[in-house]
Scaffold this active site. Structure first.
Site, PDB file in Angstrom:
ATOM      1  N   LYS A  53      70.919 103.080  82.683  1.00  0.00           N
ATOM      2  CA  LYS A  53      71.018 104.502  83.044  1.00  0.00           C
ATOM      3  C   LYS A  53      71.106 104.649  84.565  1.00  0.00           C
ATOM      4  CE  LYS A  53      68.667 105.842  78.841  1.00  0.00           C
ATOM      5  NZ  LYS A  53      67.389 105.996  78.167  1.00  0.00           N
ATOM      6  N   GLN A  97      61.245 107.279  78.999  1.00  0.00           N
ATOM      7  CA  GLN A  97      61.742 106.233  78.104  1.00  0.00           C
ATOM      8  C   GLN A  97      60.734 105.971  76.971  1.00  0.00           C
ATOM      9  OE1 GLN A  97      64.857 104.662  78.279  1.00  0.00           O
ATOM     10  NE2 GLN A  97      64.223 103.820  76.307  1.00  0.00           N
ATOM     11  N   ASP A 120      67.349 114.566  77.588  1.00  0.00           N
ATOM     12  CA  ASP A 120      67.373 113.775  76.349  1.00  0.00           C
ATOM     13  C   ASP A 120      67.411 114.690  75.124  1.00  0.00           C
ATOM     14  OD1 ASP A 120      67.577 111.043  76.382  1.00  0.00           O
ATOM     15  OD2 ASP A 120      65.451 110.687  76.770  1.00  0.00           O
TER      16      ASP A 120
END
Ligand code: NAP
Length: 285
Positions: A53, A97, A120
């Protein structure tokens, strides 16, 4: 004849489009978009995802910051970082994450992320907005699958789409998205309690596989001419998916390779969501 939904090539093309837009906006004097990531602990796969990322953010000209926290980080320490990122006006979006270490309540952490920075698309507010067809951050993997279908011009209207898997991050949102106006699929969701799975999957015009079991889907489960999207990623001596491509591909009209199918589009979707947040923050149309 089998054709590939080439996620790698498409992701390079979309990244170039994003990079061009960032170049234009920064040339006009705007700051670059800023995507942050928080990672707790030393999980190998998570480290790889976050590194990818970060690399992709740099490739398109974003500012990228990564908060690496040790395994023994407390829930409160993590909440402090999230509150800091929520309130920093220079951060357009951030991700935490997953998975988090077991002593941290994952849902509590997700619920603390500001929905306006939740690139997200995991917060209940964004999931609710998505289900109501309101403007929302769509979770990156399902969004990537939608992009693949759209950009390759795959006909979805009236098609029977069977999704195997009902996770919050893949199965459930993709089933919702493809049943909505615009895609107009008739969707069936299968899971570990589904009986006669092959009978159902053989009815699929579009089969989306997000089970997390290596090469689970075999030729007897697929109808000739189906579009097969393989979300699975299993790292061993080579990377394989949830579909046994060596026997299934000959039946498909289209399929996603593993690696190089859904994976690259997942990261690109995160960049697209960050870009969307950035433009909103800077009030750029
Ligand atoms: P997950 O949370 O483990 O969910 C798996 C789903 O599969 C569950 O709903 C489970 O049913 C169902 N399932 C398990 N065994 C089954 C069986 N025998 N028959 C039918 N359904 C079965 O997994 P996930 O997070 O959605 O991820 C799925 C896969 O995609 C993994 O390989 C993951 O690494 C990969 N992934 C890839 C990307 C990408 O960017 N390409 C992104 C995310 C995930 P129950 O609900 O009944 O348990």
């Amino acid at each position: 004849m089998l054709q590939l939904l080439d996620g790698k090539a498409l992701s390079l093309q979309i990244k170039e489009e994003i990079a061009n837009e960032v170049r234009q906006l920064t040339a006009q004097g705007h700051r670059p978009p800023h995507l942050a990531a928080v990672i707790v602990g030393n999980d190998g796969a998570s480290q790889t995802y976050v590194a990818n990322k970060e690399k992709s953010s740099h490739e398109v000209g974003f500012t990228s910051s990564v908060y690496r926290m040790p395994e023994h980080t407390t829930e409160n320490e993590l909440l402090e970082v999230i509150n800091f990122l929520n309130s920093d006006p220079e951060v357009d979006g951030f991700i935490v994450q997953l998975p988090l270490p077991k002593h941290i309540n994952e849902q509590k952490i997700i619920n603390t992320i500001s929905p306006d920075k939740d690139v997200d698309g995991f917060t209940p507010i964004n999931i609710g907005r998505m289900v109501l067809s309101e403007d929302a951050f769509i979770p990156a993997t399902p969004m990537g699958i939608c992009t693949l279908l759209k950009r390759y011009g795959i006909e979805t209207s009236g098609k029977h789409c069977v999704v195997i898997g009902r996770s919050n991050i893949v199965g459930t949102p993709i089933a919702n998205l493809l049943s909505r106006k615009g895609f107009d699929c008739t969707v069936t969701i299968c899971h570990s309690r589904t009986t006669n799975l092959p009978e159902i999957t053989r009815q699929a015009d579009i089969l989306i596989v997000a089970i997390g079991k290596p090469e689970f889907v075999t030729a007897d489960m697929v109808k000739e001419g189906a579009v097969v999207i393989d979300v699975g990623i299993h790292r061993g001596y080579r990377i394989i998916g949830d579909v046994k491509h060596s026997e299934v591909d000959r039946l498909c009209s289209w399929t996603t390779p593993v690696p190089g199918g859904v994976g690259p589009l997942t990261i690109v979707s995160l960049l697209e969501n960050t870009m969307k947040s950035y433009k909103k923050n800077l009030q750029i149309k």
